[in-house]
Enzyme design. Structure first.
Site, short mmCIF file in Angstrom:
data_model
loop_
_atom_site.label_atom_id
_atom_site.label_comp_id
_atom_site.label_asym_id
_atom_site.label_seq_id
_atom_site.Cartn_x
_atom_site.Cartn_y
_atom_site.Cartn_z
N ASN A 143 0.84 -1.21 0.00
CA ASN A 143 0.00 0.00 0.00
C ASN A 143 0.87 1.25 0.00
OD1 ASN A 143 0.70 -0.86 2.70
ND2 ASN A 143 -0.86 0.52 3.54
N MET A 144 0.35 2.30 -0.65
CA MET A 144 1.09 3.56 -0.77
C MET A 144 0.13 4.72 -0.50
SD MET A 144 3.38 2.77 -4.19
CE MET A 144 4.21 4.38 -4.12
N HIS A 174 -3.84 0.57 -2.89
CA HIS A 174 -3.93 -0.59 -2.03
C HIS A 174 -2.91 -1.65 -2.47
CE1 HIS A 174 -8.16 0.40 -0.39
NE2 HIS A 174 -7.76 1.43 -1.12
N GLU A 184 -3.08 -4.89 -3.02
CA GLU A 184 -3.50 -5.78 -4.09
C GLU A 184 -3.49 -5.05 -5.44
OE1 GLU A 184 -5.91 -6.99 -0.39
OE2 GLU A 184 -4.93 -5.22 -1.21
N CYS A 201 -9.91 -5.65 1.11
CA CYS A 201 -11.11 -4.84 1.29
C CYS A 201 -11.99 -4.97 0.05
CB CYS A 201 -10.75 -3.38 1.52
SG CYS A 201 -10.03 -2.55 0.08
N CYS A 258 -10.47 -3.67 -3.25
CA CYS A 258 -9.50 -4.54 -3.91
C CYS A 258 -10.16 -5.75 -4.55
CB CYS A 258 -8.43 -4.98 -2.93
SG CYS A 258 -7.36 -3.62 -2.41
#
Length: 295
Positions: A89-90, A102, A104, A129, A132
């Site tokens: 995640n970024m 996210h 994924e 989530c 994703c």
């Protein structure tokens, strides 16, 4: 070994350390293990695909950029080629939450930018989530993607996203990761502009036809591109800037070291990314940002 991996290294089973170290230690390691490397690791350590992916999760999570949540998520996407692609995640300070990536999304986009055409499984250290799950549903045979989570029985994406809405509901047959070429003219002698147009030619925007792409040059002269990934549910779509930032981060470089940016989109596009792209790049410290229109 890069400092970001030191904590992950301590968690790695001893039987994997000796075989992984020559790969992880390489200065040009970019968060991907080739099918050949995967088979070599499995042969020398007797681990299976699932054990290897779980062992690599801390390394993937080490790529996380989390100035807001301080919550690191890692993902490993397995391509039909046998390659393993890292994702994390970024987050970006001083811009809207809608600009975050996210884990994924990161792993899938990483595979797309590296030329993968199908994902067969994804391993994550936390439950995906809804955002994703929907993003992965844009992939060919997305419902059959195997989702692997710590302490749980593996299950296909359809289990986590039953009665799903996706591309087929909108009669879309060209899916994310499918090779495409939209045919925009690319006669520019400008290195960045040419790369941005090429990225736009490979973008996935079957719902709006709003193709777009970006090219970023870092202060060290290296160049990275990104292309738009649209989604049937719209909100999980990933803008081209985020795809480029994924590639910068997974190459082990600093997303705050962007020196120049060229962004291209259609002048009459119904979906435009220019303003949020400019805003996010400025928040990352880049001021040399140019817009051009696709022909």
């Amino acid at each position: 070994m890069h400092s970001r991996f030191k904590a992950a290294w301590a968690e790695l089973p001893e039987k994997l350390q000796s075989v992984l170290r020559p790969i992880i230690d390489k200065s040009d390691f970019q968060g991907v293990l080739t099918a050949e490397q995967v088979e070599q690791i499995k042969a020398e350590t007797s681990v299976d695909d699932a054990e290897l992916a779980f062992a690599l999760l801390p390394f993937a999570a080490a790529y996380a950029v989390t100035p807001i949540s301080h919550f690191n998520v890692g993902a490993i996407a397995r391509g039909a080629s046998g390659n393993l692609y890292f994702g994390a995640n970024m987050e970006f300070s001083h811009v809207s939450m809608g600009q975050v990536i996210h884990a994924e999304q990161c792993a899938v986009t990483h595979s797309w930018m590296k030329g993968e055409t199908q994902i067969t499984s994804i391993t994550v250290n936390y439950t995906p989530c809804g955002h994703c799950r929907q993003f992965m549903n844009e992939l060919r045979e997305g419902g059959k993607i195997m989702v692997n989570l710590p302490g749980r029985t593996p299950a296909v994406l359809h289990h986590y996203l039953p009665d799903s809405f996706g591309p087929s509901d909108l009669n879309i047959t060209t899916l994310l990761l499918d090779p495409v070429d939209h045919g925009y003219k690319n006669q520019s002698r400008d290195r960045l502009l040419s790369a941005a147009i090429e990225a736009a030619n490979q973008s996935h925007a079957p719902y709006s036809q709003s193709h777009s792409g970006i090219a970023l040059q870092l202060k060290d002269g290296s160049l990275f591109t990104g292309r738009y990934a649209e989604n049937a549910a719209f909100n999980p779509s990933l803008p081209p800037l985020q795809a480029a930032l994924i590639m910068i981060n997974l190459a082990g470089k600093d997303i705050h070291a962007i020196d120049q940016a060229k962004f291209v989109e259609k002048q009459d596009a119904i979906i435009k990314h220019w303003y949020v792209t400019e805003n996010t790049l400025q928040a990352l410290g880049c001021q040399n940002i140019e817009l051009a229109y696709l022909d």
